[in-house]
Design a protein around this motif. Structure first.
Motif, PDB file in Angstrom:
ATOM      1  N   TYR A 103       0.883  -1.170   0.000  1.00 32.90           N
ATOM      2  CA  TYR A 103       0.000   0.000   0.000  1.00 32.90           C
ATOM      3  C   TYR A 103       0.921   1.221   0.000  1.00 32.90           C
ATOM      4  CZ  TYR A 103      -3.582   3.272   1.787  1.00 32.90           C
ATOM      5  OH  TYR A 103      -4.443   4.312   1.964  1.00 32.90           O
ATOM      6  N   ASN A 109       1.927   5.398  -1.488  1.00 28.78           N
ATOM      7  CA  ASN A 109       1.493   6.698  -1.980  1.00 28.78           C
ATOM      8  C   ASN A 109       2.661   7.285  -2.753  1.00 28.78           C
ATOM      9  OD1 ASN A 109       1.010   9.604  -2.075  1.00 28.78           O
ATOM     10  ND2 ASN A 109      -0.621   9.237  -0.608  1.00 28.78           N
ATOM     11  N   ASP A 110       2.391   7.843  -3.935  1.00 25.59           N
ATOM     12  CA  ASP A 110       3.495   8.332  -4.773  1.00 25.59           C
ATOM     13  C   ASP A 110       3.973   9.731  -4.391  1.00 25.59           C
ATOM     14  OD1 ASP A 110       1.421   9.897  -5.624  1.00 25.59           O
ATOM     15  OD2 ASP A 110       1.577   9.383  -7.740  1.00 25.59           O
ATOM     16  N   THR A 114      -1.754  10.202  -5.159  1.00 25.36           N
ATOM     17  CA  THR A 114      -2.327   8.975  -5.718  1.00 25.36           C
ATOM     18  C   THR A 114      -1.936   7.792  -4.838  1.00 25.36           C
ATOM     19  OG1 THR A 114      -2.119   9.867  -7.954  1.00 25.36           O
ATOM     20  CG2 THR A 114      -2.517   7.505  -7.749  1.00 25.36           C
ATOM     21  N   VAL A 115      -2.900   6.943  -4.551  1.00 21.76           N
ATOM     22  CA  VAL A 115      -2.672   5.782  -3.701  1.00 21.76           C
ATOM     23  C   VAL A 115      -2.706   4.520  -4.566  1.00 21.76           C
ATOM     24  CG1 VAL A 115      -3.649   4.404  -1.822  1.00 21.76           C
ATOM     25  CG2 VAL A 115      -3.655   6.896  -1.674  1.00 21.76           C
ATOM     26  N   LEU A 125      -9.032   7.113   3.888  1.00 23.56           N
ATOM     27  CA  LEU A 125      -8.498   8.352   3.319  1.00 23.56           C
ATOM     28  C   LEU A 125      -9.295   9.584   3.726  1.00 23.56           C
ATOM     29  CD1 LEU A 125      -7.645   7.162  -0.314  1.00 23.56           C
ATOM     30  CD2 LEU A 125      -6.037   7.697   1.513  1.00 23.56           C
ATOM     31  N   ASN A 166      -8.407  10.717  -2.583  1.00 25.93           N
ATOM     32  CA  ASN A 166      -7.278  10.595  -3.489  1.00 25.93           C
ATOM     33  C   ASN A 166      -7.634   9.743  -4.698  1.00 25.93           C
ATOM     34  OD1 ASN A 166      -6.492  10.824  -0.612  1.00 25.93           O
ATOM     35  ND2 ASN A 166      -4.431  11.023  -1.411  1.00 25.93           N
ATOM     36  N   SER A 190      -6.895   6.600  -6.908  1.00 25.56           N
ATOM     37  CA  SER A 190      -6.371   5.319  -6.428  1.00 25.56           C
ATOM     38  C   SER A 190      -6.357   4.273  -7.538  1.00 25.56           C
ATOM     39  CB  SER A 190      -7.217   4.804  -5.252  1.00 25.56           C
ATOM     40  OG  SER A 190      -8.539   4.524  -5.667  1.00 25.56           O
TER      41      SER A 190
END
Length: 272
Positions: free
Chosen positions: A71, A73-74, A78-79, A107, A118, A120
């Motif tokens: 899991y 996050n960038d 974005t997830v 979130l 977000n 995803s």
């Protein structure tokens, strides 16, 4: 009774297609970033951040828990949830829906607007073809049934990768990764890095102990489930006045029991 342990791989035999080992290898942010970039080449992923490694989500105490393999996050909001699926099941589409709902609940804090959600991606890496079209990749997002060009733009996308794919416009680099997942040889640069990471992961004693603990728990749960199923079968057949000799034969065949095991279950149900 069928040997449940025979179905489980030893730690030394694990490959990247094992969900536990995959999750550990993907703790390397560079490898995770490179894989994501191959899966989603149109995105410019600068780096990845891990809100919580192998994040466990459980909204309520009595809710069905979700354990995410990877899991990340960038860093741009974005997830990504990346899952390795050694067994391709017809229930996977429903599972993506459930994962999406749990992720969204995490979130958005209570009272916030929906537009704070977000974007995803839920990515399932499968060893076989769930949809039977032979494609390397299936990407889903919500579109209008009456006009497929009208996209809902809710920010949620689901991607299914098929290691047994034969067609579809994907890069040679992604094909090389999917070949590696399927156990085929490859000289691809990322594959070489992943092979090395897998071998290093197997040297980690803490991870080995964690895997063995999970394996033991899984075996215990399977055994309990088997016993409940056998006793339930016996009880149901007796309710229909089926003779015990026939019940004895049926549970032997259905559950691959020895005569001694079948007799023990028949006695246990009688005493219940």
């Amino acid at each position: 009774m069928e040997n449940i342990e025979a179905k489980q791989l030893k730690w030394e035999e694990l490959s990247i297609s094992n969900d536990f080992l995959f999750g550990k290898v993907m703790q390397n942010p560079e490898l995770c970033k490179e894989l994501l970039q191959r899966v989603l080449p149109d995105l410019d992923i600068d780096h990845v951040e891990y809100p919580e490694l192998q994040k466990a989500i459980k909204e309520d105490f009595d809710a069905k828990g979700v354990r995410l393999d990877v899991y990340v996050n960038d860093g741009k909001g974005t997830v990504y949830d990346i899952e390795m699926q050694a067994v391709t099941s017809k229930y996977l589409p429903g599972r993506t829906r459930y994962y999406q709902s749990m992720i969204d609940l995490q979130l958005v804090d209570k009272g916030q607007d929906y537009d704070t959600l977000n974007n995803s991606y839920i990515i399932f890496i499968c060893l076989s073809d769930l949809f039977g079209k032979g494609r390397y990749m299936y990407t889903f997002e919500n579109a209008c049934k009456e006009d497929s060009e009208v996209i809902l733009n809710d920010g949620a996308k689901k991607v299914f990768l098929n290691a047994d794919g034969r067609n579809g416009a994907v890069s040679e680099e992604l094909k090389a990764f999917l070949d590696y997942v399927a156990g085929k040889p490859s000289e691809d640069t990322l594959v070489k890095k992943l092979k090395l990471a897998v071998e290093e992961a197997k040297k980690n004693r803490e991870w080995r102990r964690e895997y063995m603990t999970l394996l033991m728990r899984d075996r215990e749960n399977r055994k309990i489930g088997m016993e409940v199923g056998i006793l339930g079968t016996i009880s149901s057949l007796r309710d229909f006045n089926i003779p015990d000799i026939e019940i004895f034969q049926k549970i032997q065949e259905k559950y691959n029991l020895s005569p001694e095991e079948a007799e023990r279950y028949m006695k246990t149900e009688s005493e219940a």
